[in-house]
Motif scaffolding. Sequence first.
Motif, PDB file in Angstrom:
ATOM      1  N   VAL A 150      -0.477   5.026   4.360  1.00 51.79           N
ATOM      2  CA  VAL A 150      -0.682   3.944   3.397  1.00 51.79           C
ATOM      3  C   VAL A 150      -1.153   4.505   2.053  1.00 51.79           C
ATOM      4  O   VAL A 150      -0.498   4.274   1.025  1.00 51.79           O
ATOM      5  CB  VAL A 150      -1.659   2.884   3.945  1.00 51.79           C
ATOM      6  N   PRO A 151      -2.274   5.250   1.988  1.00 51.62           N
ATOM      7  CA  PRO A 151      -2.651   5.822   0.692  1.00 51.62           C
ATOM      8  C   PRO A 151      -1.646   6.841   0.169  1.00 51.62           C
ATOM      9  O   PRO A 151      -1.449   6.948  -1.040  1.00 51.62           O
ATOM     10  CB  PRO A 151      -4.020   6.472   0.972  1.00 51.62           C
ATOM     11  N   VAL A 152      -0.987   7.578   1.077  1.00 48.02           N
ATOM     12  CA  VAL A 152       0.042   8.521   0.622  1.00 48.02           C
ATOM     13  C   VAL A 152       1.179   7.776  -0.070  1.00 48.02           C
ATOM     14  O   VAL A 152       1.654   8.168  -1.142  1.00 48.02           O
ATOM     15  CB  VAL A 152       0.576   9.345   1.814  1.00 48.02           C
ATOM     16  N   GLY A 153       1.630   6.675   0.541  1.00 49.57           N
ATOM     17  CA  GLY A 153       2.694   5.882  -0.062  1.00 49.57           C
ATOM     18  C   GLY A 153       2.275   5.291  -1.401  1.00 49.57           C
ATOM     19  O   GLY A 153       3.044   5.315  -2.375  1.00 49.57           O
ATOM     20  N   LEU A 154       1.059   4.749  -1.463  1.00 52.20           N
ATOM     21  CA  LEU A 154       0.564   4.197  -2.722  1.00 52.20           C
ATOM     22  C   LEU A 154       0.514   5.271  -3.812  1.00 52.20           C
ATOM     23  O   LEU A 154       0.909   5.022  -4.964  1.00 52.20           O
ATOM     24  CB  LEU A 154      -0.831   3.611  -2.511  1.00 52.20           C
ATOM     25  N   ALA A 155       0.047   6.457  -3.447  1.00 52.41           N
ATOM     26  CA  ALA A 155      -0.052   7.546  -4.421  1.00 52.41           C
ATOM     27  C   ALA A 155       1.328   8.010  -4.890  1.00 52.41           C
ATOM     28  O   ALA A 155       1.536   8.269  -6.089  1.00 52.41           O
ATOM     29  CB  ALA A 155      -0.824   8.715  -3.809  1.00 52.41           C
ATOM     30  N   LEU A 156       2.283   8.110  -3.963  1.00 56.74           N
ATOM     31  CA  LEU A 156       3.625   8.564  -4.339  1.00 56.74           C
ATOM     32  C   LEU A 156       4.338   7.543  -5.216  1.00 56.74           C
ATOM     33  O   LEU A 156       5.028   7.906  -6.171  1.00 56.74           O
ATOM     34  CB  LEU A 156       4.442   8.849  -3.083  1.00 56.74           C
ATOM     35  N   VAL A 157       4.178   6.260  -4.912  1.00 63.03           N
ATOM     36  CA  VAL A 157       4.788   5.233  -5.758  1.00 63.03           C
ATOM     37  C   VAL A 157       4.167   5.266  -7.143  1.00 63.03           C
ATOM     38  O   VAL A 157       4.867   5.173  -8.169  1.00 63.03           O
ATOM     39  CB  VAL A 157       4.634   3.837  -5.124  1.00 63.03           C
ATOM     40  N   ARG A 185      10.824  -5.043  -2.263  1.00 60.11           N
ATOM     41  CA  ARG A 185       9.459  -4.591  -2.538  1.00 60.11           C
ATOM     42  C   ARG A 185       8.444  -5.595  -2.003  1.00 60.11           C
ATOM     43  O   ARG A 185       7.377  -5.207  -1.507  1.00 60.11           O
ATOM     44  CB  ARG A 185       9.262  -4.374  -4.044  1.00 60.11           C
ATOM     45  N   LEU A 186       8.764  -6.883  -2.093  1.00 60.63           N
ATOM     46  CA  LEU A 186       7.863  -7.894  -1.557  1.00 60.63           C
ATOM     47  C   LEU A 186       7.734  -7.760  -0.045  1.00 60.63           C
ATOM     48  O   LEU A 186       6.633  -7.877   0.510  1.00 60.63           O
ATOM     49  CB  LEU A 186       8.378  -9.294  -1.911  1.00 60.63           C
ATOM     50  N   GLY A 187       8.847  -7.494   0.631  1.00 62.89           N
ATOM     51  CA  GLY A 187       8.798  -7.282   2.078  1.00 62.89           C
ATOM     52  C   GLY A 187       7.974  -6.062   2.444  1.00 62.89           C
ATOM     53  O   GLY A 187       7.188  -6.085   3.400  1.00 62.89           O
ATOM     54  N   MET A 188       8.134  -4.983   1.675  1.00 62.17           N
ATOM     55  CA  MET A 188       7.353  -3.778   1.943  1.00 62.17           C
ATOM     56  C   MET A 188       5.872  -4.028   1.680  1.00 62.17           C
ATOM     57  O   MET A 188       5.002  -3.565   2.437  1.00 62.17           O
ATOM     58  CB  MET A 188       7.854  -2.620   1.076  1.00 62.17           C
ATOM     59  N   ALA A 189       5.568  -4.763   0.617  1.00 62.67           N
ATOM     60  CA  ALA A 189       4.173  -5.083   0.312  1.00 62.67           C
ATOM     61  C   ALA A 189       3.545  -5.881   1.446  1.00 62.67           C
ATOM     62  O   ALA A 189       2.402  -5.618   1.850  1.00 62.67           O
ATOM     63  CB  ALA A 189       4.091  -5.868  -0.998  1.00 62.67           C
ATOM     64  N   ALA A 190       4.282  -6.853   1.982  1.00 61.78           N
ATOM     65  CA  ALA A 190       3.766  -7.648   3.096  1.00 61.78           C
ATOM     66  C   ALA A 190       3.507  -6.770   4.315  1.00 61.78           C
ATOM     67  O   ALA A 190       2.502  -6.938   5.018  1.00 61.78           O
ATOM     68  CB  ALA A 190       4.757  -8.761   3.445  1.00 61.78           C
ATOM     69  N   ALA A 191       4.409  -5.824   4.575  1.00 62.53           N
ATOM     70  CA  ALA A 191       4.236  -4.924   5.717  1.00 62.53           C
ATOM     71  C   ALA A 191       2.976  -4.077   5.568  1.00 62.53           C
ATOM     72  O   ALA A 191       2.199  -3.909   6.524  1.00 62.53           O
ATOM     73  CB  ALA A 191       5.463  -4.022   5.862  1.00 62.53           C
ATOM     74  N   ILE A 192       2.741  -3.550   4.370  1.00 60.46           N
ATOM     75  CA  ILE A 192       1.566  -2.701   4.146  1.00 60.46           C
ATOM     76  C   ILE A 192       0.282  -3.523   4.225  1.00 60.46           C
ATOM     77  O   ILE A 192      -0.740  -3.047   4.750  1.00 60.46           O
ATOM     78  CB  ILE A 192       1.683  -1.983   2.784  1.00 60.46           C
ATOM     79  N   LEU A 193       0.317  -4.758   3.761  1.00 57.31           N
ATOM     80  CA  LEU A 193      -0.873  -5.604   3.867  1.00 57.31           C
ATOM     81  C   LEU A 193      -1.160  -5.977   5.315  1.00 57.31           C
ATOM     82  O   LEU A 193      -2.325  -6.076   5.718  1.00 57.31           O
ATOM     83  CB  LEU A 193      -0.709  -6.854   3.000  1.00 57.31           C
ATOM     84  N   LEU A 194      -0.109  -6.188   6.109  1.00 56.59           N
ATOM     85  CA  LEU A 194      -0.314  -6.424   7.539  1.00 56.59           C
ATOM     86  C   LEU A 194      -1.004  -5.230   8.188  1.00 56.59           C
ATOM     87  O   LEU A 194      -1.939  -5.387   8.980  1.00 56.59           O
ATOM     88  CB  LEU A 194       1.027  -6.684   8.225  1.00 56.59           C
ATOM     89  N   ILE A 195      -0.544  -4.030   7.850  1.00 54.77           N
ATOM     90  CA  ILE A 195      -1.161  -2.819   8.405  1.00 54.77           C
ATOM     91  C   ILE A 195      -2.600  -2.692   7.924  1.00 54.77           C
ATOM     92  O   ILE A 195      -3.501  -2.315   8.687  1.00 54.77           O
ATOM     93  CB  ILE A 195      -0.334  -1.580   8.013  1.00 54.77           C
ATOM     94  N   SER A 196      -2.829  -3.032   6.656  1.00 54.39           N
ATOM     95  CA  SER A 196      -4.179  -2.931   6.113  1.00 54.39           C
ATOM     96  C   SER A 196      -5.129  -3.902   6.805  1.00 54.39           C
ATOM     97  O   SER A 196      -6.273  -3.556   7.110  1.00 54.39           O
ATOM     98  CB  SER A 196      -4.139  -3.213   4.606  1.00 54.39           C
ATOM     99  N   LEU A 197      -4.646  -5.112   7.087  1.00 51.99           N
ATOM    100  CA  LEU A 197      -5.482  -6.107   7.746  1.00 51.99           C
ATOM    101  C   LEU A 197      -5.691  -5.798   9.226  1.00 51.99           C
ATOM    102  O   LEU A 197      -6.828  -5.735   9.714  1.00 51.99           O
ATOM    103  CB  LEU A 197      -4.841  -7.496   7.598  1.00 51.99           C
ATOM    104  N   HIS A 240       9.555   5.608   1.658  1.00 56.65           N
ATOM    105  CA  HIS A 240       9.673   6.102   3.031  1.00 56.65           C
ATOM    106  C   HIS A 240       8.311   6.479   3.618  1.00 56.65           C
ATOM    107  O   HIS A 240       8.158   6.479   4.845  1.00 56.65           O
ATOM    108  CB  HIS A 240      10.651   7.269   3.092  1.00 56.65           C
ATOM    109  N   ALA A 241       7.325   6.785   2.752  1.00 53.70           N
ATOM    110  CA  ALA A 241       5.962   6.949   3.269  1.00 53.70           C
ATOM    111  C   ALA A 241       5.472   5.607   3.820  1.00 53.70           C
ATOM    112  O   ALA A 241       4.821   5.551   4.873  1.00 53.70           O
ATOM    113  CB  ALA A 241       5.032   7.441   2.168  1.00 53.70           C
ATOM    114  N   PHE A 242       5.803   4.526   3.125  1.00 55.97           N
ATOM    115  CA  PHE A 242       5.474   3.192   3.612  1.00 55.97           C
ATOM    116  C   PHE A 242       6.261   2.840   4.873  1.00 55.97           C
ATOM    117  O   PHE A 242       5.698   2.420   5.885  1.00 55.97           O
ATOM    118  CB  PHE A 242       5.794   2.141   2.539  1.00 55.97           C
ATOM    119  N   GLY A 243       7.599   2.995   4.799  1.00 54.18           N
ATOM    120  CA  GLY A 243       8.470   2.512   5.865  1.00 54.18           C
ATOM    121  C   GLY A 243       8.485   3.392   7.100  1.00 54.18           C
ATOM    122  O   GLY A 243       8.010   2.998   8.173  1.00 54.18           O
ATOM    123  N   ALA A 244       9.035   4.591   6.953  1.00 55.96           N
ATOM    124  CA  ALA A 244       9.098   5.504   8.095  1.00 55.96           C
ATOM    125  C   ALA A 244       7.702   5.952   8.518  1.00 55.96           C
ATOM    126  O   ALA A 244       7.425   6.132   9.706  1.00 55.96           O
ATOM    127  CB  ALA A 244       9.962   6.719   7.748  1.00 55.96           C
TER     128      ALA A 244
END
Length: 390
Positions: free
Chosen positions: A280-287, A176-188, A303-307
């Motif tokens: 990104v918002p879809v993944g946040l909403a689904l989680v 989860r920490l790795g996925m969080a870092a990936a989403i923050l990279l995309i956000s930035l 998978h909304a986050f990853g794929a």
Amino acid sequence: MAIPRLRRYSGPAFLSYGFRPFFFLGSLYAALSILLWLPMYAGELQTHSLFVPVDWHIHEMLFGYLPAIVTGFLLTAIPNWTGRLPVQGLPLLALVVLWLAGRAAVFFSADIGWEAAAVIDGSFLLAVAAAAAREIVAGRNWRNLKVLLPLVVLASANGAFHIEAHVLGMSDISRRLGMAAAILLISLIGGRIIPSFTRNWLVRENPGRLPAPFDRFDIASIAISTVALGAWTIAPDNSASGLLMAVAAIAQASRLSRWAGERTLRDPLILILHLAYAFVPVGLALVSASIFLPAIPVAAGLHAFGAGAVGSMTIAVMTRATLGHTGRLLRAGRQTIIIFAAILIAASLRIVAAFVPYDGIVEVAGVAWAMAYAGFLLTHGVALTTAKRR
């Protein structure tokens, strides 16, 4: 005086700029690793890895494929940010070899031991973070130091992944920490390039409403998402984490709506960036929903986050960067549109597969993913391996 773009260099074009080897090899690995994962998922193939199959899959997407593309992007963007010369030739080759060694070490960790695999694999991200920090600091480009934070978090999550898998038998917090870092990279990074590219295109091609400039709303959205992803990383089933993820989903959806994406329908190269960020918002909403509603599987959000977010955003950025930095026209041809469609289909089907107990959907999603990256290589492989057009 103008800053020279390259040192005197007479080696292979493949090593003349960071995006070339890492986009090429990263895309190749993205396709091949999923083609390996499908028979592993079906129980028909085993690796020599100490990771259980699902951990191998997660690890190689988050800490194998993604770092390659991020490295290619950073080694190309940082010279533009700092005015310094890019990494090329033997130093670039050393990074490529280190990344390849990491992939082999993870796959054969049962043969070499988990400690050796962790050290070899973990060395790559640390080397990239150190190289990026050196260039940003040397160029006194202080405002871009923030990009290093999620990169360091990703490297830390990678180390924790190896430890958790060894001690507990399976990863938990680290994935989860790795996925969080990936989403923050995309956000930035996405929050920087998407409105910029959109504004430039709209000013030239479709005058009217423009993306909102970066302001306090963007800062608040990133801050809220950071807190929400941090809470979810530590307490994935807690209702407070679910509420924070819901607030972050609303903030990120609102942020995306400010970038005038609906006005870019005529340019697939711009449109795909907006569609990719929408995951990104879809993944946040689904989680968030999975925490409160048992009928919503957490795998849908993951998978909304990853794929979705990672897969489609990286292929969108790779396509644009490859065209722009090799002297090609910034225009999406038929092959490129097919590539974008394939990655969006792969991501959408993988989310659906979390709800529908039918393995065939996973297989179709995997094939669509592999087709997207194979298509990228077939379409842009020559550009990545030959000299820039004049």
